[in-house]
Design an enzyme around this catalytic site. Structure first.
Site, mmCIF file in Angstrom:
data_model
loop_
_atom_site.group_PDB
_atom_site.id
_atom_site.type_symbol
_atom_site.label_atom_id
_atom_site.label_comp_id
_atom_site.label_asym_id
_atom_site.label_seq_id
_atom_site.Cartn_x
_atom_site.Cartn_y
_atom_site.Cartn_z
ATOM 1 N N HIS A 139 24.610 -12.554 14.967
ATOM 2 C CA HIS A 139 25.136 -11.407 15.697
ATOM 3 C C HIS A 139 26.537 -11.103 15.203
ATOM 4 C CE1 HIS A 139 24.920 -8.646 19.058
ATOM 5 N NE2 HIS A 139 26.229 -8.748 19.053
ATOM 6 N N CYS A 140 26.725 -9.911 14.701
ATOM 7 C CA CYS A 140 28.024 -9.493 14.191
ATOM 8 C C CYS A 140 28.811 -8.828 15.311
ATOM 9 C CB CYS A 140 27.842 -8.522 13.026
ATOM 10 S SG CYS A 140 29.398 -7.938 12.370
ATOM 11 N N PRO A 141 29.969 -9.363 15.641
ATOM 12 C CA PRO A 141 30.746 -8.748 16.724
ATOM 13 C C PRO A 141 31.187 -7.330 16.404
ATOM 14 C CG PRO A 141 31.827 -10.747 15.910
ATOM 15 C CD PRO A 141 30.600 -10.534 15.087
ATOM 16 N N VAL A 142 31.346 -7.002 15.148
ATOM 17 C CA VAL A 142 31.798 -5.657 14.786
ATOM 18 C C VAL A 142 30.673 -4.649 14.936
ATOM 19 C CG1 VAL A 142 32.717 -4.244 12.920
ATOM 20 C CG2 VAL A 142 33.571 -6.543 13.261
#
Length: 153
Positions: A139-142
């Site tokens: 999961h990419c926070p951006v």
């Protein structure tokens, strides 16, 4: 807990709420941090390096190249923030189902109990977004920055 002993229960709860917001909720903080770092980098290039270019070792083309690199980084960041991460819904399930076949070893047919769909190969259900995502590995926070909330089923 150590946090409670160090700062008290009320302060520890506030710290946990901040952590929840920053790490596990969609928010613009990481995107703002990235843009701020890139802006500071561009300012440093403009202020301190541009007066030194060109010289006998560095050609004139380093000026536009450095601006293109910074601009490209910002452009790619914006594309990442505003692009669809590959959310699988009932409506677009057929589009993702044809992409990768089940091999029976790593990719076996699995039913997502939350989304109520048969997940395509290489897709997983994201516990943070509460959606199934195609080709999901982390999961990419951006990329969750501007993601719309999951649609009710």
């Amino acid at each position: 807990r150590l946090c409670t002993r160090l700062v008290g229960a009320a302060c520890c709860k506030r710290i946990e709420r901040v952590e929840e917001y920053v790490c596990w909720q969609p928010n613009p903080l990481l995107a703002g941090l990235y843009v701020s770092i890139m802006a500071a980098f561009a300012f440093a290039i403009w202020q301190y390096l541009f007066p030194l270019v060109p010289n006998e070792r560095v050609g004139w083309w380093h000026r536009p190249l450095s601006l293109c690199i910074v601009g490209g980084g910002l452009l790619l960041h914006q594309l990442c923030c505003f692009s669809d991460p590959g959310v699988i819904t009932r409506e677009n399930l057929a589009d993702f189902a044809d992409g990768h076949p089940y091999d029976g070893v790593m990719y076996v047919p699995k039913f997502c109990e939350t989304c109520k769909i048969l997940r395509p190969a290489r897709s997983k259900h994201c516990s943070i977004c509460d959606r199934c995502v195609a080709k999901f590995d982390h999961h990419c926070p951006v990329s969750r920055l501007l993601s719309p909330p999951p649609s009710p089923l």
